[in-house]
Motif scaffolding. Structure first.
Motif, PDB file in Angstrom:
ATOM      1  N   GLU A 123       0.832  -1.206   0.000  1.00 47.33           N
ATOM      2  CA  GLU A 123       0.000   0.000   0.000  1.00 47.33           C
ATOM      3  C   GLU A 123       0.869   1.259   0.000  1.00 47.33           C
ATOM      4  N   CYS A 124       1.910   1.261   0.820  1.00 47.77           N
ATOM      5  CA  CYS A 124       2.766   2.446   0.923  1.00 47.77           C
ATOM      6  C   CYS A 124       3.582   2.667  -0.353  1.00 47.77           C
ATOM      7  N   VAL A 125       4.118   1.588  -0.924  1.00 48.61           N
ATOM      8  CA  VAL A 125       4.914   1.713  -2.145  1.00 48.61           C
ATOM      9  C   VAL A 125       4.048   2.230  -3.290  1.00 48.61           C
ATOM     10  N   ALA A 126       2.819   1.752  -3.379  1.00 41.60           N
ATOM     11  CA  ALA A 126       1.925   2.191  -4.458  1.00 41.60           C
ATOM     12  C   ALA A 126       1.656   3.692  -4.387  1.00 41.60           C
ATOM     13  N   ALA A 127       1.749   4.271  -3.187  1.00 42.53           N
ATOM     14  CA  ALA A 127       1.429   5.688  -3.029  1.00 42.53           C
ATOM     15  C   ALA A 127       2.655   6.599  -3.021  1.00 42.53           C
ATOM     16  N   CYS A 128       3.867   6.029  -3.040  1.00 41.99           N
ATOM     17  CA  CYS A 128       5.059   6.870  -2.819  1.00 41.99           C
ATOM     18  C   CYS A 128       5.647   7.445  -4.099  1.00 41.99           C
ATOM     19  N   GLY A 129       5.234   6.952  -5.266  1.00 45.83           N
ATOM     20  CA  GLY A 129       5.678   7.553  -6.517  1.00 45.83           C
ATOM     21  C   GLY A 129       6.831   6.873  -7.214  1.00 45.83           C
ATOM     22  N   VAL A 130       7.417   5.822  -6.629  1.00 47.44           N
ATOM     23  CA  VAL A 130       8.495   5.127  -7.323  1.00 47.44           C
ATOM     24  C   VAL A 130       7.909   4.302  -8.467  1.00 47.44           C
ATOM     25  N   THR A 131       8.760   3.944  -9.413  1.00 45.40           N
ATOM     26  CA  THR A 131       8.330   3.127 -10.560  1.00 45.40           C
ATOM     27  C   THR A 131       8.491   1.659 -10.205  1.00 45.40           C
ATOM     28  N   VAL A 132       7.397   0.925 -10.218  1.00 48.46           N
ATOM     29  CA  VAL A 132       7.424  -0.504  -9.905  1.00 48.46           C
ATOM     30  C   VAL A 132       7.322  -1.276 -11.217  1.00 48.46           C
ATOM     31  N   LEU A 133       8.305  -2.148 -11.467  1.00 48.19           N
ATOM     32  CA  LEU A 133       8.349  -2.935 -12.701  1.00 48.19           C
ATOM     33  C   LEU A 133       8.282  -4.413 -12.357  1.00 48.19           C
ATOM     34  N   SER A 134       7.226  -5.078 -12.805  1.00 50.23           N
ATOM     35  CA  SER A 134       7.090  -6.518 -12.601  1.00 50.23           C
ATOM     36  C   SER A 134       7.530  -7.244 -13.861  1.00 50.23           C
ATOM     37  N   GLY A 135       7.989  -8.457 -13.683  1.00 49.04           N
ATOM     38  CA  GLY A 135       8.447  -9.239 -14.825  1.00 49.04           C
ATOM     39  C   GLY A 135       9.389 -10.327 -14.369  1.00 49.04           C
ATOM     40  N   PRO A 136      10.168 -10.900 -15.282  1.00 51.00           N
ATOM     41  CA  PRO A 136      11.137 -11.937 -14.902  1.00 51.00           C
ATOM     42  C   PRO A 136      12.165 -11.371 -13.925  1.00 51.00           C
ATOM     43  N   ALA A 137      12.876 -12.270 -13.268  1.00 52.16           N
ATOM     44  CA  ALA A 137      13.919 -11.842 -12.339  1.00 52.16           C
ATOM     45  C   ALA A 137      14.938 -10.985 -13.077  1.00 52.16           C
ATOM     46  N   ALA A 138      15.290  -9.848 -12.500  1.00 54.55           N
ATOM     47  CA  ALA A 138      16.237  -8.924 -13.118  1.00 54.55           C
ATOM     48  C   ALA A 138      17.667  -9.298 -12.755  1.00 54.55           C
ATOM     49  N   GLN A 139      18.595  -8.981 -13.640  1.00 53.02           N
ATOM     50  CA  GLN A 139      20.005  -9.278 -13.409  1.00 53.02           C
ATOM     51  C   GLN A 139      20.864  -8.097 -13.830  1.00 53.02           C
ATOM     52  N   GLN A 143      28.546  -3.118 -15.542  1.00 55.44           N
ATOM     53  CA  GLN A 143      28.649  -1.752 -15.063  1.00 55.44           C
ATOM     54  C   GLN A 143      29.954  -1.148 -15.574  1.00 55.44           C
ATOM     55  N   ASP A 144      29.963   0.181 -15.705  1.00 51.47           N
ATOM     56  CA  ASP A 144      31.168   0.895 -16.103  1.00 51.47           C
ATOM     57  C   ASP A 144      31.110   2.285 -15.485  1.00 51.47           C
ATOM     58  N   ALA A 145      31.963   3.169 -15.941  1.00 53.61           N
ATOM     59  CA  ALA A 145      32.051   4.504 -15.359  1.00 53.61           C
ATOM     60  C   ALA A 145      30.790   5.332 -15.597  1.00 53.61           C
ATOM     61  N   ASP A 146      29.972   4.916 -16.554  1.00 46.59           N
ATOM     62  CA  ASP A 146      28.765   5.679 -16.870  1.00 46.59           C
ATOM     63  C   ASP A 146      27.524   5.173 -16.144  1.00 46.59           C
ATOM     64  N   GLY A 147      27.582   3.972 -15.576  1.00 48.89           N
ATOM     65  CA  GLY A 147      26.415   3.463 -14.880  1.00 48.89           C
ATOM     66  C   GLY A 147      26.322   1.951 -14.930  1.00 48.89           C
ATOM     67  N   VAL A 148      25.126   1.447 -14.657  1.00 45.98           N
ATOM     68  CA  VAL A 148      24.867   0.008 -14.573  1.00 45.98           C
ATOM     69  C   VAL A 148      23.784  -0.364 -15.572  1.00 45.98           C
ATOM     70  N   ARG A 149      23.992  -1.473 -16.260  1.00 44.43           N
ATOM     71  CA  ARG A 149      23.008  -1.987 -17.215  1.00 44.43           C
ATOM     72  C   ARG A 149      22.347  -3.210 -16.591  1.00 44.43           C
ATOM     73  N   ILE A 150      21.011  -3.187 -16.508  1.00 43.26           N
ATOM     74  CA  ILE A 150      20.227  -4.261 -15.901  1.00 43.26           C
ATOM     75  C   ILE A 150      19.267  -4.804 -16.951  1.00 43.26           C
ATOM     76  N   VAL A 151      19.117  -6.111 -16.983  1.00 48.43           N
ATOM     77  CA  VAL A 151      18.200  -6.762 -17.918  1.00 48.43           C
ATOM     78  C   VAL A 151      17.088  -7.437 -17.134  1.00 48.43           C
ATOM     79  N   GLN A 152      15.851  -7.146 -17.520  1.00 45.97           N
ATOM     80  CA  GLN A 152      14.674  -7.793 -16.942  1.00 45.97           C
ATOM     81  C   GLN A 152      13.807  -8.276 -18.107  1.00 45.97           C
ATOM     82  N   GLY A 153      14.007  -9.529 -18.487  1.00 39.34           N
ATOM     83  CA  GLY A 153      13.301 -10.048 -19.652  1.00 39.34           C
ATOM     84  C   GLY A 153      13.734  -9.312 -20.904  1.00 39.34           C
ATOM     85  N   ASP A 154      12.773  -8.726 -21.628  1.00 40.39           N
ATOM     86  CA  ASP A 154      13.061  -7.957 -22.840  1.00 40.39           C
ATOM     87  C   ASP A 154      13.311  -6.479 -22.556  1.00 40.39           C
TER      88      ASP A 154
END
Length: 389
Positions: A123-139, A143-154
């Motif tokens: 209930e609290c997360v739904a109201a706080c404004g963060v982006t919630v992404l459901s799908g396959p397990a993310a990995q 990562q490099d000096a510019d940031g991190v690349r994460i894959v969640q399904g497609d």
């Protein structure tokens, strides 16, 4: 394959990941730039008000964790207070009692139903404004000096900081306790409201925690050798209830269990390094502990609180490198992690050596702590709130 950019991505939406998301949302200029990767949608949890037999899973929250969750308006509607903790060992002298009055707090901790906490955090997360992404397990792909690349399904996510909170990867340090935990619920004929019990037996620790749903019910965590745990789980209700009463004693009268029993293997698993570059690990992704003293989730929530505090200022300028801040976070968390993991690792092993001199020494230690409050103060303080930087 679609891609999106975020300041922070949290991999795993258990209680620790959700609490981190709530804390970050409070200080982020744009909470939508925080991604909470929830994985596949879970099966519906049992209702928060379900009877203990419907869902016996409970969580022991210490005083510090309760204060944190209340500050986030995420405390469940129902809980059972722990004002006294009774620690003893079966067949040996010595015991100690830790009380809330020792610290002038309303309770040492509380017990909440897993389903109740899950529903409140949802209930609290739904109201706080963060982006919630459901799908396959993310990995984390790289990562490099510019940031991190994460894959969640497609879906590909690019972020400045990735936080693993999904329970995976804590394998640098591992100890198999050769114990399984039997989890169930029992009713007592002489319940004592506000009391929690930790009883060390030759088989392993046996804990009874007040259940948040029913005044005379207790959540049971009974640790023993795998064969013995399987045997206990297979007993009929009458035989299991007798075995439980024999192991625990008569402090609560007769114990009776009609609830389902669940068996879980126990092991210590931890990462040596909590941070690697722009990727941090918290909660079970950083360490999984023996359930003795109920410290695992409390330690994970302290991870989340420290990380949110560390990144609060950085969120105003997420274009700057966070690596030094993350290294500071790992350094700040090291002492608490080592002490808590060491305590929960030592206690179940030293009390179950089967060596009479060692067990008598443990009994004398418990007796000494009971007679002299300065001796029990460090343990009690740690159980109350842990070590916070």
């Amino acid at each position: 394959m679609t891609a999106s950019a975020f300041d922070i991505a949290i991999l795993g939406a258990g209680p620790v990941g959700r609490v981190l998301a709530l804390m970050l949302a409070r200080v982020a200029p744009d909470p939508a730039r925080i991604a909470l990767l929830a994985g596949a949608a879970p099966a519906p949890a049992a209702p928060a008000a379900a009877a203990p037999a419907a869902d016996p899973r409970v969580l022991a929250m210490n005083h510090g964790s309760r204060v944190l969750l209340e500050s986030l308006h995420a405390w469940p509607d129902r809980s059972a207070d722990i004002r006294n903790i009774h620690v003893s060992q079966r067949g040996r002298l010595g015991r100690t009692v830790i009380q809330n009055t020792d610290f002038n707090v309303p309770q040492l901790g509380s017990v909440v139903a897993y389903a109740g906490l899950h529903a409140k955090l949802d209930e609290c997360v739904a109201a706080c404004g963060v982006t919630v992404l459901s799908g396959p397990a993310a990995q984390v792909e790289r990562q490099d000096a510019d940031g991190v690349r994460i894959v969640q399904g497609d879906h590909t996510l690019l972020c400045q900081v990735a936080v693993q909170s999904d329970g995976a990867g804590a394998t640098d340090v591992r100890r198999d306790y050769d114990q399984h935990a039997v989890l169930t619920t029992a009713h007592a004929t002489l319940p004592r409201r506000g009391w929690a019990w930790e009883r060390f037996t030759s088989e392993g620790p046996l804990a009874l925690l007040p259940h948040p749903q029913t005044p005379d019910a207790y959540s049971v965590v009974w640790c023993s050798a795998p064969d013995r745990a399987a045997e206990l789980a297979a007993l009929d209700n009458a035989a299991f209830s007798k075995a439980l009463s024999d192991a625990f004693g008569d402090r609560l009268g007769r114990l009776s269990s009609q609830a389902p029993r669940h068996v879980f293997p126990l092991a210590l698993a931890a990462r040596r390094a909590q941070v690697q570059g722009r990727v941090a690990a918290i909660g079970n992704a950083a360490q999984t502990l023996h359930p003795v003293a109920g410290q695992g989730l409390n330690l994970g929530l302290r991870d989340a609180a420290q990380l949110a505090q560390t990144l609060a200022g950085w969120l105003a300028q997420p274009g700057t490198s966070p690596t030094l801040l993350l290294a500071d976070f790992a350094q700040a968390r090291q002492f608490d992690r080592v002490i808590t993991a060491g305590l929960t690792d030592l206690m179940p092993r030293v009390f179950a050596t089967g060596l009479a001199p060692v067990e008598h020494a443990c009994g004398l230690a418990l007796l000494g702590m009971d007679l002299a409050s300065p001796l029990r103060a460090p343990l009690a303080q740690h159980l109350l709130q842990g070590f916070r930087a």
